[in-house]
Design a protein around this motif. Sequence first.
Motif, PDB file in Angstrom:
ATOM      1  N   THR A  47      -0.715   9.536   0.701  1.00 20.60           N
ATOM      2  CA  THR A  47       0.385   9.192   1.734  1.00 20.60           C
ATOM      3  C   THR A  47      -0.409   8.096   2.699  1.00 20.60           C
ATOM      4  O   THR A  47       0.744   7.417   3.409  1.00 20.60           O
ATOM      5  N   ASP A  48      -1.354   7.940   2.831  1.00 23.85           N
ATOM      6  CA  ASP A  48      -2.062   7.027   3.892  1.00 23.85           C
ATOM      7  C   ASP A  48      -3.346   6.639   3.324  1.00 23.85           C
ATOM      8  O   ASP A  48      -4.348   7.334   3.395  1.00 23.85           O
ATOM      9  N   SER A 102       0.697  -1.069   0.073  1.00 16.44           N
ATOM     10  CA  SER A 102      -0.049  -0.071  -0.026  1.00 16.44           C
ATOM     11  C   SER A 102       0.688   1.236  -0.085  1.00 16.44           C
ATOM     12  O   SER A 102       0.491   2.407  -0.578  1.00 16.44           O
ATOM     13  N   LEU A 103       2.076   1.194   0.319  1.00 20.68           N
ATOM     14  CA  LEU A 103       3.082   2.585   0.693  1.00 20.68           C
ATOM     15  C   LEU A 103       4.296   2.208  -0.343  1.00 20.68           C
ATOM     16  O   LEU A 103       5.008   3.350  -0.252  1.00 20.68           O
ATOM     17  N   CYS A 104       4.368   1.251  -0.971  1.00 21.22           N
ATOM     18  CA  CYS A 104       5.387   1.090  -1.736  1.00 21.22           C
ATOM     19  C   CYS A 104       5.387   2.000  -3.151  1.00 21.22           C
ATOM     20  O   CYS A 104       4.582   2.068  -3.897  1.00 21.22           O
ATOM     21  N   HIS A 143       7.456  -0.904   4.594  1.00 24.14           N
ATOM     22  CA  HIS A 143       7.403   0.674   4.744  1.00 24.14           C
ATOM     23  C   HIS A 143       6.663   0.938   6.132  1.00 24.14           C
ATOM     24  O   HIS A 143       5.928   2.039   6.261  1.00 24.14           O
ATOM     25  N   MET A 190      -4.502   4.434  -3.324  1.00 26.21           N
ATOM     26  CA  MET A 190      -2.996   4.550  -3.332  1.00 26.21           C
ATOM     27  C   MET A 190      -2.502   5.922  -3.896  1.00 26.21           C
ATOM     28  O   MET A 190      -1.210   6.281  -3.801  1.00 26.21           O
ATOM     29  N   GLU A 217       1.717   1.017   6.630  1.00 29.15           N
ATOM     30  CA  GLU A 217       1.720  -0.109   5.265  1.00 29.15           C
ATOM     31  C   GLU A 217       0.934  -1.214   5.687  1.00 29.15           C
ATOM     32  O   GLU A 217      -0.081  -1.664   4.898  1.00 29.15           O
ATOM     33  N   ILE A 247       2.677   2.225  -5.987  1.00 28.70           N
ATOM     34  CA  ILE A 247       1.916   3.505  -6.439  1.00 28.70           C
ATOM     35  C   ILE A 247       2.218   3.824  -7.808  1.00 28.70           C
ATOM     36  O   ILE A 247       1.157   4.211  -8.631  1.00 28.70           O
ATOM     37  N   GLY A 281      -2.692  -0.177   5.814  1.00 29.71           N
ATOM     38  CA  GLY A 281      -3.192   0.080   4.496  1.00 29.71           C
ATOM     39  C   GLY A 281      -3.546  -1.254   3.745  1.00 29.71           C
ATOM     40  O   GLY A 281      -4.614  -1.562   3.039  1.00 29.71           O
TER      41      GLY A 281
END
Length: 216
Positions: free
Chosen positions: A131-132, A46-48, A96, A128, A100, A52, A103
């Motif tokens: 930032t969150d 989710s935060l890669c 992350h 995505m 993450e 994204i 997420g």
Amino acid sequence: MFGRSYVALAAFMLLALSSLPASQQKTIVKGNASCDKLKIGIYYESLCPDSIRFVLTQLPRAYASLKEYIDITFVPFGKAYTKGDPDGDIEFVCQHGQIECEGNRMQSCALSFIPDPDKRAQFVPCVMNGTDPRVLGPKCAAEIGLNYGDVERCYATDEGLNLQLQAQSDTYAIQNPLNFVPTIVYNGDFNQDLQDSSLSDFEGTICRQLPCVSCT
């Protein structure tokens, strides 16, 4: 009359196509042959940053032009792993950080309530694009008519835990651990050449595997 979610999806697809430079836009030509839908697994986090980038730049245009030929499964887990006793508390550790992991779990829950492939393809880039993903979850759910209360209930119970354990199992069946996130898999078999080309030209990579379609 069309619903709000239909209008939002149409706008999403139109933007995906119209925002491309002319040199990158492809013409899809349907042949006379028929072909089975290409099954695509997208294994991501989710935060890669690379995940994204892929879901925001590659996924929308490929889906908009080829959605009738593909069946996409989203697996939000990536290089995460678990700690703890299987018979006790299980903790997920993500590349992350904890946000993450949260997420990933939220997306697993949300996707389990979205049977419509068009809405899944709209929801994932939506959550995505920030930032969150936890903050974007309610907004993105509303855009596709998803009851976010169901997602919150899933997240807070063993349902969310089990969905992430299933995502882990599905991911490890491809590679343990993944060499790169996102990993794109076609018809259940990992192929490094297809993986590499998917990251820069997802639409073209799909086209080359469909005997009933050509892209120019």
